[in-house]
Design an enzyme around this catalytic site. Sequence first.
Site, short mmCIF file in Angstrom:
data_model
loop_
_atom_site.label_atom_id
_atom_site.label_comp_id
_atom_site.label_asym_id
_atom_site.label_seq_id
_atom_site.Cartn_x
_atom_site.Cartn_y
_atom_site.Cartn_z
N SER A 1 8.22 -16.31 -17.78
CA SER A 1 6.84 -17.10 -18.74
C SER A 1 6.86 -18.76 -18.35
O SER A 1 5.96 -19.51 -19.06
CB SER A 1 7.52 -17.06 -20.28
OG SER A 1 6.99 -15.96 -20.29
N VAL A 2 8.12 -18.98 -17.75
CA VAL A 2 7.81 -20.69 -17.46
C VAL A 2 6.65 -21.15 -16.47
O VAL A 2 6.22 -21.96 -16.88
CB VAL A 2 9.44 -21.09 -17.01
CG1 VAL A 2 9.22 -22.68 -16.32
CG2 VAL A 2 10.41 -21.66 -17.48
#
Length: 583
Positions: free
Chosen positions: A305-306
């Site tokens: 998700s970064v």
Amino acid sequence: MWRRRTLGLLFICIFVFILLLVRLMQIQLFKTEAFSKHNVNLLEESVKQRTQELVIDNGRGNFLDRNGEPLTHKKATVLVLFPFLKKTDWDVEKVADITGISQEALEASVESAKKPFAYGKPDPVELTSFQMNQINALKIPGVFAVEKKFERTEVPAEQLLGLTGENAKELKKRYPDKELSEKTLIGVSGLEESFDEFLLPEGKSKLVYHVDGGGAPLFGINVKYVDPANPFYPVNIRTTIDKTVQQKAEELVDHYQIKKGGLVLLDIEDNSVLALVSRPVMNKKDPYNGAGIVNQMLKQQIMGSVFKTVTAAAAIENNLDNPNVLFNCSQKINGKPERKYDYGMLNFTDSFARSCNRTFGELAKDLQKTDSNMLEQFASKLSLTGSVGWQGDIYHTSDFKQLPDEDKGRVFVSDEARKDANFAAMSGIGQHEVRGTPLSVANMMATIARGGQKEMVRTVSKIEYKNGTTMVDFPKKDLKGDTISPYTAMKLQKLLREVVVNPNGTGRWFKNLPYEAAGKSGTAETGKFADGKQLHNKWFAGYFPYNQPKYALVTVNLDVPDNEGGVNLLFADMVKMLYEVNH
């Protein structure tokens, strides 16, 4: 007939004599420092047969931190004793009084010595400058107090700085035109390797005395100090590492038992590495057995998700961030019901704060319809793809790279995946073929904090001559290519802060830190399993203080089960530590 035989024999003898003479000239005059294919230094080998010596400095260049503190070595004033003392009547009592070492211990160490040594095992006893002056004022032959260079057993930022070793074949390959001993140390990894040409020794500094076959003094007991006497060499490589911060960072990484992973800390102002920790720890005795020699912070990893930060940037610049549009975060990315992370209907900002996969999967699909290269373009704008380490022309070297082993990030591998809507959705949340190095993720956060200006990351600021003057500077340099707009950077800054201040944000644990932080979490499935459990890469990447950005920090724990190995506490403790260091 016999005269012709005699003449023939005479010519043969003369020819052999000439060959021997040429060989002797080669040995004695022309190839004294690099004899045979093994580059044997005949002068050194000849001296070794009739001398004993103690090396004070091996002559190879050194690494310093940003404040000039030694990283790979230390210098200490030590008591040096020569073995011929056992055959002389020396004033051991005065030496004992000055050093605080017992007379019996000094005599016993000399009696058992076969070569010169610095007193004290395993660590030599360090003397003060006052003690050094007192010892040398005694003028006892074979007793000296000198400043000696010692290699550190534990080196901070070990994978970044790298290792040295002896490799005659590689030495000849790298430096075919240099006359170097086969035993010359060369860099085999990290900065030791990339800066190797600058670090090569001009010669050793040593104490030497002549002996006969039995080890007794040959020409009396005069000891000579031999030094290359070059005011410019060896050079010092001034890194950007802060030794104090680096050591504290390593302690924290080990405290949280990170077996594979680590952290990267950047100074946002000059875009340089303040600390870099990579685990597993390197085994110096057998560095190539296991993954310890690998710098995990320079290797591409699945970031999860970064990567939504990239998708968010693309959505903002394509006007897909309308706050009135809601996304169904009760569904998974494939449309099936979301049992574990059932967030209901969320807008763009709340979706980012809570890291809703459905939202960013849908946005990635919409972006792909506009341009199948959109995600890759914005990953490049945020410095996630391509190299981020400093490179350029210096001295007599073109396209010099401080970090030649750095991996390049990627979004897609094939054009087929790039054009597939489902693959685009998975890529939009940082899965499928998306990869990036922790260093590039830290640089992305620094880029956003600076308002969109992307720069190369420096690990070395300059090379200094021995006398302290500058040999080579490594100035700040922008990364080539397009960048995000200042408006997009501002919107991303607010999104990253929302992750922390939102009551339901994935970074809410950082709300009360002494520095206001902003950032993005990530949990990526790696496709690996252990004991039947799916393994994950766990990330938190951010910057702080929020209003006056100074640090960009990435913490990552690789290949850990879902219910273990979080990095939130590590990130938080790093922020607290830096606050304490600065106050």
